[in-house]
Design an enzyme around this catalytic site. Structure first.
Site, short mmCIF file in Angstrom:
data_model
loop_
_atom_site.label_atom_id
_atom_site.label_comp_id
_atom_site.label_asym_id
_atom_site.label_seq_id
_atom_site.Cartn_x
_atom_site.Cartn_y
_atom_site.Cartn_z
N GLU A 318 0.86 -1.18 0.00
CA GLU A 318 0.00 0.00 0.00
C GLU A 318 0.90 1.23 0.00
OE1 GLU A 318 -2.39 -0.54 3.48
OE2 GLU A 318 -3.17 -2.48 2.81
N TYR A 371 0.03 18.15 11.79
CA TYR A 371 1.22 17.31 11.89
C TYR A 371 2.53 18.10 11.94
CZ TYR A 371 -1.99 13.68 10.15
OH TYR A 371 -3.04 12.81 9.99
N CYS A 398 -9.37 32.43 11.08
CA CYS A 398 -9.21 33.15 12.35
C CYS A 398 -8.46 32.27 13.36
CB CYS A 398 -10.58 33.56 12.88
SG CYS A 398 -10.48 34.77 14.21
N GLU A 399 -7.23 31.92 13.02
CA GLU A 399 -6.36 31.10 13.86
C GLU A 399 -4.91 31.52 13.60
OE1 GLU A 399 -7.14 28.81 16.07
OE2 GLU A 399 -9.28 28.59 15.63
#
Length: 470
Positions: A318, A371, A398-399
């Site tokens: 995978e 992350y 707004c961060e």
């Protein structure tokens, strides 16, 4: 210390100090390792993908927009299929899935792993052969398992004793014998972010090898005889570069396979080693070619099978983000540019950072915030002869943590109206996108041979309000 040819910084600013910010760098060049294969600067200085300019893409589809280089995606499918010609190669549906991509990977001979009913529905609606689908997930519902059985999904990767009970009951009711793999937690420490490491013991996935749950699950399935136990599955994490973890994982899971043989006289015919192979987001990343990965993984499996006196099972892998991740970049428009003082060098020179605000952000790429991921960026709508400046590409939300690219060299004349492109956004960007601050999610455009087609349309405010029944 020299920054790479693409103009990206991708380093630890704090350890080098303001003097390093004056390192010469070419802000116009592109490092091929980071970009889709058919992306280059055209004669006018703007980026083009497969011959189509980004200004034309922005004019037709707006920004932000995810741009998929279709031939790049297809070529990566072919490279993995060529490297693993007798193995099953699964495309990671969770990385990015839509019906057009399902058709692309199906045409290229790939298998597909899904982990929810929605992903399964997308795959089936696009015509993916169900026998080439693997169904993952740690909490599959009765409805999802029923759909998988009715569709004839090729492999169900069981993850808990509760799931074994559910699936066994459903299979009895329907008189079918689905093929299953057991997901084994092998206790391997993958060198990746803790949130995407999946083989250590203290996490939600799989049956513990050390605790005895894995062997108990295998024996229960064999003894009940309702489900067809085809093999074992192991997945140590995502964004993996070091194959040493696969060696430990293969050793432990094949030792379990030998235990099953010795306990019940059954030698399981399949083994899925997972994958999650890493891609280059910055110059710090050094991914392996599929052919090299295939050589190393086969050597590992052959050696461990010989040690356990097992026949080499049919393998599945995978690759994860390694197929779609590098095939996409995100195109934004700059809205504002703000200069912030970082400090003063020993000679009295100010060190500054430009905050380049674009019309997207954490709603279309949460990975930087989630992350602490690193990305590259370039001014895409033109070339520049201006000196390089340290920049941070940020979003409109707004961060304060709404950051797309933490550290990058961009030209000092970057300005509102410029287009900025961020490569490596094919995996886990659109699929993890949100409507935070009620921002509609961007479209996905596939480009091939100079022509663009819309494969996922842009959300609208009407789409947002359609779900608001209050």
């Amino acid at each position: 210390m020299r920054a790479h040819e693409a103009g990206a910084l991708h380093g630890d600013l704090g350890s080098r100090g303001p003097a390093w910010l004056r390192t010469p760098v070419d802000v116009n060049a592109l490092l091929p390792q980071l970009w889709p294969r058919n992306v280059a600067r055209a004669a006018d200085g703007a980026l083009a993908v497969a011959g189509l300019g980004v200004r034309e893409i922005a004019a037709e589809f707006g920004t932000p927009v995810y741009v998929l280089d279709e031939d790049d995606l297809r070529s990566r499918c072919r490279e993995f299929r060529a490297a693993f010609p007798t193995e099953d190669v699964y495309y990671a549906g969770k990385a990015f899935l839509c019906r057009a991509v399902v058709r692309m990977i199906a045409e290229e001979g790939m298998f597909l792993d899904v982990c929810t009913g929605g992903e399964l529905a997308t795959a089936l609606s696009a015509g993916m052969p169900p026998e080439r689908i693997g169904f993952h997930g740690n909490n599959k519902s009765v409805t999802e398992l029923t759909r998988a059985l009715d569709a004839g999904v090729g492999r169900i990767i069981v993850d808990s004793f509760t799931e074994i009970e559910r699936l066994t009951a459903l299979a009895r009711e329907r008189g079918v014998r689905p093929a299953v793999l057991i997901r084994v937690t092998v206790g391997v420490e993958a060198h990746t972010h803790e949130f995407i490491a999946t083989a250590h013991e203290d996490q939600k996935f799989g049956f513990s090898l050390a605790g005895g749950a894995a062997i108990a699950a295998a024996l229960r399935i064999i003894d009940e005889g309702v489900l067809e136990l085809r093999g074992l599955h192991s997945h140590i994490g995502s964004q993996i570069f070091d194959t040493s973890g696969f060696e430990v994982s293969a050793r432990r899971v094949l030792a379990l396979q030998a235990q099953i043989r010795d306990a019940r006289g059954v030698e399981l015919p399949e083994l899925d080693l997972g994958g999650g192979f890493g891609i280059a987001y910055t110059t710090q990343d050094d991914p392996s070619a599929p052919a090299d990965l295939a050589k190393r993984l086969r050597k590992i499996v052959d050696a461990e099978c010989a040690a356990e006196k097992l026949a080499v099972p049919h393998l599945s892998i995978e690759p994860g983000r390694a197929i779609v991740g590098p095939a996409v970049f995100t195109l934004y428009e700059v809205g504002t540019v703000k200069s912030v003082l970082l400090g003063t060098d020993g000679d009295g020179t100010d060190a500054r950072r430009a905050y380049v605000s674009v019309d997207g952000g954490m709603s279309d790429n949460i990975r930087t915030a989630l992350y602490d991921a690193s990305y590259s960026a370039t001014v895409a709508s033109r070339e520049s002869t201006a000196r390089p400046i340290l920049a941070r590409v940020v979003g409109k939300h707004c961060e304060s943590g709404d950051i797309v690219v933490k550290d990058e060299f961009l030209p000092a004349d970057v300005q509102p109206g410029d287009l900025v492109a961020v490569p490596g956004t094919g995996a886990y960007c659109r699929s993890m996108a949100s409507n935070y601050n009620h921002v509609p999610r961007p479209p996905v455009v596939a480009v091939r041979e100079g022509r663009a087609r819309l494969i996922v349309r842009r959300e609208t405010e009407e789409d947002l309000l359609a779900l608001d029944v209050g």
